[in-house]
Write an enzyme that holds these catalytic residues in place. Sequence first.
Site, mmCIF file in Angstrom:
data_model
loop_
_atom_site.group_PDB
_atom_site.id
_atom_site.type_symbol
_atom_site.label_atom_id
_atom_site.label_comp_id
_atom_site.label_asym_id
_atom_site.label_seq_id
_atom_site.Cartn_x
_atom_site.Cartn_y
_atom_site.Cartn_z
ATOM 1 N N HIS A 58 0.860 -1.192 0.000
ATOM 2 C CA HIS A 58 0.000 0.000 0.000
ATOM 3 C C HIS A 58 0.896 1.241 0.000
ATOM 4 C CE1 HIS A 58 -3.705 -2.250 0.961
ATOM 5 N NE2 HIS A 58 -2.898 -3.045 1.629
ATOM 6 N N ASN A 90 -6.452 1.029 -2.990
ATOM 7 C CA ASN A 90 -7.265 1.747 -1.976
ATOM 8 C C ASN A 90 -6.629 3.095 -1.666
ATOM 9 O OD1 ASN A 90 -5.110 0.479 -0.687
ATOM 10 N ND2 ASN A 90 -6.191 0.287 1.262
ATOM 11 N N HIS A 228 -3.495 -12.579 1.915
ATOM 12 C CA HIS A 228 -3.233 -12.829 3.342
ATOM 13 C C HIS A 228 -4.167 -13.831 4.024
ATOM 14 C CE1 HIS A 228 -6.347 -9.764 3.476
ATOM 15 N NE2 HIS A 228 -5.519 -8.772 3.242
ATOM 16 N N ASP A 301 1.863 -7.178 2.606
ATOM 17 C CA ASP A 301 0.764 -6.291 3.021
ATOM 18 C C ASP A 301 1.345 -5.045 3.713
ATOM 19 O OD1 ASP A 301 -1.721 -5.217 3.460
ATOM 20 O OD2 ASP A 301 -2.405 -6.743 4.858
ATOM 21 N N GLY A 320 -3.016 -2.393 10.164
ATOM 22 C CA GLY A 320 -1.922 -2.552 9.206
ATOM 23 C C GLY A 320 -0.563 -2.230 9.775
HETATM 24 ZN ZN LIG Z 1 -6.160 -6.914 2.889
#
Ligand SMILES: [Zn+2]
Length: 424
Positions: A58, A90, A228, A301, A320
């Site tokens: 991300h 996202n 995940h 992730d 996260g």
């Molecule tokens: Zn996810």
Amino acid sequence: MSTVIKNGQLFIGDQIESGDLLIEKGKIVAIGQSLTGDNEIDAGGKLVSPGLVDVHVHYRDPGQTNKENVQTGSKAAAHGGFTTVGAMPNVTPVPNTPELMSEMVKNNQEHGVVHIMQYGPITTDEIGDKIPDYHGLKEAGCFALSNDGKGVQSAQTMYLAMQQAKKNNLVIAEHAQDDSLFNLGVINEGKKAEEFGMRPVTELAETTQIARDLLLAQKTGVRYHICHVSTEKSVALVRLAKKAGINVTCEVAPHHLLIADYDIPANDGNYKMNPPLRSKADQQALIEGLLDGTIDMIATDHAPHTQEDKAGGFAKAAFGITGSETVFSELYTYFVKIGVFSLTQLLKWLTAKPAEAFGLSQAGRIALGQPADIAIFDLNSCHKIAEADYLSKGANTPFTGDEVYGQTSMTIVDGKVVYQKEGN
Ligand SMILES: [Zn+2]
């Protein structure tokens, strides 16, 4: 101008062997002994791996560049030995249209120091039931589809999305989460949730949606990938699906391999992620799932947040943790050095396997004619993971302070050095 990497322990195919690599015009042009070039990189005593591949990061760009941007995220990736990553959509705005997708692809190319593959959303804005123009997104550079961070709630919407993805030859990478079962939980259901008195997340939020989507994938024939996986039952479902010939792959995140909810020492937001840390039995099932080939790959992730976002303990903290800069050394130290994984197994889960699953033919292996995407690791000296060394804007990880082996010495993308350890 040519560069030769001398005397490394090269990971080629399934083996590690001593040798040199010759690089010209960004490609690997010779592999052998006593090679010479204009520049020399001494890799004596070090592991020379294909650049690592991470299909799950991300970068918060555009929209939340106070947490990360393409430049800092990709520098963090290079610091971890990664040369190819898949960036989740996202962001704000979500790349719902070919125009927005093109802008992201351009930004990735201009500001990224590694190859950044861009995901598009499964549904518009990663919510609701509207399916974007997948053909247009693909033409604009989208490499796969994901609503990561959120599950697709409607089975009918996922069914239609899979049909469209199949038509356009795009992988669907699913963050499996049924919101009605997730029920705004913050920590895995079990003793820790009770001890902290916090709202639990049942594993059913993940497993029921995986079961549903495996059946939809079977019906549609889409290439279905699960992000995940975190529970014993998820692994069992994928094992069954693979036996049934369903076109499924899945990834596990390093934190789910390294720690369980049991290990959460205090009400500390740096242990909060989604899916949450699970039970010891789940952790063990994930390790076994990798070893028997049910789980195909490891993906970080990498999810950077600011300090403020992670403050306030489990109840308030954002979900996260970061992962790019710690994954190889953590897994090498805590799994390879004690003999649970072999070094070649770990390397395959971080190179060839993700590249194969996502059709990235230019990534994940050292071979003649391939792009010179290389990571050099020092397996012999121990170092302490320090916040000051992070190149990500995020320092939200529980692994800071660990003493590990396998520090990255150098990372090369298309023949160019993009990360070099100081003093190297
Ligand atoms: Zn996810």
